[in-house]
Scaffold this motif. Sequence first.
Motif, PDB file in Angstrom:
ATOM      1  N   ILE A  57     -12.947  38.223  21.631  1.00 23.97           N
ATOM      2  CA  ILE A  57     -12.986  39.671  21.828  1.00 23.97           C
ATOM      3  C   ILE A  57     -13.023  40.019  23.316  1.00 23.97           C
ATOM      4  N   LYS A  58     -13.644  39.157  24.108  1.00 22.87           N
ATOM      5  CA  LYS A  58     -13.709  39.356  25.562  1.00 22.87           C
ATOM      6  C   LYS A  58     -12.300  39.330  26.160  1.00 22.87           C
ATOM      7  N   THR A  59     -11.485  38.375  25.720  1.00 25.56           N
ATOM      8  CA  THR A  59     -10.102  38.273  26.197  1.00 25.56           C
ATOM      9  C   THR A  59      -9.288  39.474  25.731  1.00 25.56           C
ATOM     10  N   LYS A  60      -9.519  39.892  24.510  1.00 27.78           N
ATOM     11  CA  LYS A  60      -8.787  41.033  23.966  1.00 27.78           C
ATOM     12  C   LYS A  60      -9.097  42.309  24.756  1.00 27.78           C
ATOM     13  N   ILE A  61     -10.360  42.494  25.135  1.00 26.27           N
ATOM     14  CA  ILE A  61     -10.745  43.664  25.939  1.00 26.27           C
ATOM     15  C   ILE A  61     -10.069  43.603  27.303  1.00 26.27           C
ATOM     16  N   LEU A  62     -10.047  42.415  27.912  1.00 27.64           N
ATOM     17  CA  LEU A  62      -9.389  42.234  29.207  1.00 27.64           C
ATOM     18  C   LEU A  62      -7.915  42.619  29.120  1.00 27.64           C
ATOM     19  N   VAL A  63      -7.226  42.114  28.115  1.00 29.46           N
ATOM     20  CA  VAL A  63      -5.797  42.397  27.960  1.00 29.46           C
ATOM     21  C   VAL A  63      -5.576  43.884  27.682  1.00 29.46           C
ATOM     22  N   ASN A  64      -6.401  44.484  26.849  1.00 30.13           N
ATOM     23  CA  ASN A  64      -6.266  45.923  26.566  1.00 30.13           C
ATOM     24  C   ASN A  64      -6.471  46.749  27.829  1.00 30.13           C
ATOM     25  N   ARG A  65      -7.469  46.379  28.631  1.00 30.88           N
ATOM     26  CA  ARG A  65      -7.747  47.105  29.875  1.00 30.88           C
ATOM     27  C   ARG A  65      -6.559  47.008  30.827  1.00 30.88           C
ATOM     28  N   LEU A  66      -6.010  45.807  30.984  1.00 36.51           N
ATOM     29  CA  LEU A  66      -4.875  45.630  31.886  1.00 36.51           C
ATOM     30  C   LEU A  66      -3.608  46.278  31.331  1.00 36.51           C
ATOM     31  N   ARG A  67      -3.455  46.308  30.011  1.00 32.10           N
ATOM     32  CA  ARG A  67      -2.313  46.987  29.405  1.00 32.10           C
ATOM     33  C   ARG A  67      -2.405  48.494  29.692  1.00 32.10           C
ATOM     34  N   GLY A  68      -3.587  49.058  29.534  1.00 31.94           N
ATOM     35  CA  GLY A  68      -3.784  50.473  29.844  1.00 31.94           C
ATOM     36  C   GLY A  68      -3.533  50.777  31.305  1.00 31.94           C
ATOM     37  N   TYR A  69      -3.950  49.868  32.177  1.00 32.79           N
ATOM     38  CA  TYR A  69      -3.715  50.032  33.612  1.00 32.79           C
ATOM     39  C   TYR A  69      -2.219  50.039  33.906  1.00 32.79           C
ATOM     40  N   GLY A  70      -1.486  49.093  33.313  1.00 31.17           N
ATOM     41  CA  GLY A  70      -0.042  49.035  33.524  1.00 31.17           C
ATOM     42  C   GLY A  70       0.642  50.298  33.038  1.00 31.17           C
ATOM     43  N   LEU A 115      -3.219  38.566  39.958  1.00 32.89           N
ATOM     44  CA  LEU A 115      -2.075  39.342  39.477  1.00 32.89           C
ATOM     45  C   LEU A 115      -1.550  40.217  40.603  1.00 32.89           C
ATOM     46  N   ASP A 116      -0.314  40.640  40.500  1.00 33.62           N
ATOM     47  CA  ASP A 116       0.308  41.506  41.490  1.00 33.62           C
ATOM     48  C   ASP A 116       0.463  42.898  40.888  1.00 33.62           C
ATOM     49  N   LYS A 117      -0.042  43.906  41.590  1.00 36.11           N
ATOM     50  CA  LYS A 117       0.036  45.276  41.077  1.00 36.11           C
ATOM     51  C   LYS A 117       1.473  45.742  40.884  1.00 36.11           C
ATOM     52  N   ARG A 118       2.389  45.199  41.677  1.00 36.69           N
ATOM     53  CA  ARG A 118       3.790  45.611  41.569  1.00 36.69           C
ATOM     54  C   ARG A 118       4.407  45.182  40.244  1.00 36.69           C
ATOM     55  N   ASP A 119       3.834  44.154  39.612  1.00 33.15           N
ATOM     56  CA  ASP A 119       4.358  43.697  38.321  1.00 33.15           C
ATOM     57  C   ASP A 119       4.159  44.736  37.222  1.00 33.15           C
ATOM     58  N   THR A 120       3.232  45.674  37.418  1.00 34.17           N
ATOM     59  CA  THR A 120       2.997  46.697  36.398  1.00 34.17           C
ATOM     60  C   THR A 120       4.209  47.605  36.217  1.00 34.17           C
ATOM     61  N   MET A 121       5.046  47.709  37.238  1.00 32.62           N
ATOM     62  CA  MET A 121       6.215  48.585  37.164  1.00 32.62           C
ATOM     63  C   MET A 121       7.296  48.028  36.242  1.00 32.62           C
ATOM     64  N   ASN A 122       7.291  46.723  36.024  1.00 31.83           N
ATOM     65  CA  ASN A 122       8.246  46.086  35.120  1.00 31.83           C
ATOM     66  C   ASN A 122       7.524  45.805  33.802  1.00 31.83           C
ATOM     67  N   ASN A 123       7.761  46.635  32.813  1.00 32.85           N
ATOM     68  CA  ASN A 123       7.049  46.569  31.542  1.00 32.85           C
ATOM     69  C   ASN A 123       7.192  45.210  30.862  1.00 32.85           C
ATOM     70  N   ILE A 129       2.932  38.595  31.276  1.00 27.99           N
ATOM     71  CA  ILE A 129       1.719  38.201  31.997  1.00 27.99           C
ATOM     72  C   ILE A 129       0.501  38.357  31.089  1.00 27.99           C
ATOM     73  N   LEU A 130       0.428  39.472  30.370  1.00 27.95           N
ATOM     74  CA  LEU A 130      -0.706  39.705  29.474  1.00 27.95           C
ATOM     75  C   LEU A 130      -0.702  38.715  28.315  1.00 27.95           C
ATOM     76  N   LYS A 131       0.482  38.366  27.834  1.00 32.74           N
ATOM     77  CA  LYS A 131       0.575  37.370  26.760  1.00 32.74           C
ATOM     78  C   LYS A 131       0.079  36.015  27.253  1.00 32.74           C
ATOM     79  N   GLU A 132       0.395  35.679  28.495  1.00 35.64           N
ATOM     80  CA  GLU A 132      -0.071  34.431  29.095  1.00 35.64           C
ATOM     81  C   GLU A 132      -1.593  34.421  29.229  1.00 35.64           C
ATOM     82  N   LEU A 133      -2.170  35.580  29.550  1.00 31.32           N
ATOM     83  CA  LEU A 133      -3.630  35.680  29.674  1.00 31.32           C
ATOM     84  C   LEU A 133      -4.318  35.411  28.344  1.00 31.32           C
ATOM     85  N   THR A 134      -3.698  35.814  27.238  1.00 27.11           N
ATOM     86  CA  THR A 134      -4.327  35.595  25.930  1.00 27.11           C
ATOM     87  C   THR A 134      -4.294  34.129  25.527  1.00 27.11           C
TER      88      THR A 134
END
Length: 138
Positions: A57-70, A115-123, A129-134
């Motif tokens: 669940i900790k990893t899932k929260i991390l990925v959700n947070r970064l997905r929302g940020y992107g 992570l690189d913030k510029r990567d958020t611009m490329n969906n 990247i988020l899939k790799e984190l999981t």
Amino acid sequence: MLQPTILYSSETWPTLKSDERSLQTMEMRMLRMIAKVTRKNKVRSTRILGSLEGVTIKTKILVNRLRGYGHTMRRPMNYIGNKVENLEVKGKHKRGRPKLQWGHKVRANIKKYKLDKRDTMNNIKWREILKELTTRKG
């Protein structure tokens, strides 16, 4: 069925370590009930997670947070989320340590996982990247 309910709007949570610990405890209790394993059986939590092929669940929260940020970063600069992200509040602060904010947690996660913030611009790249984190262990 349970994780989506528990993680509803978790992309906006600035979780503390105590919050994450409580969620992990609850998750393991539920997984033990699903697997019909009690603590008396002395089966390690990692074995239960591995047998059910789940993501913590900790990893899932991390990925959700970064997905929302992107998602927020891809929006136009006049979007309210981007305005709030760059907002500086003036005036006196309360005594003591300031409250943990979502932006602080996101920046810490970006720094921790290099992570690189510029990567958020490329969906597509950001999703990879988020899939790799999981799938990453640790």
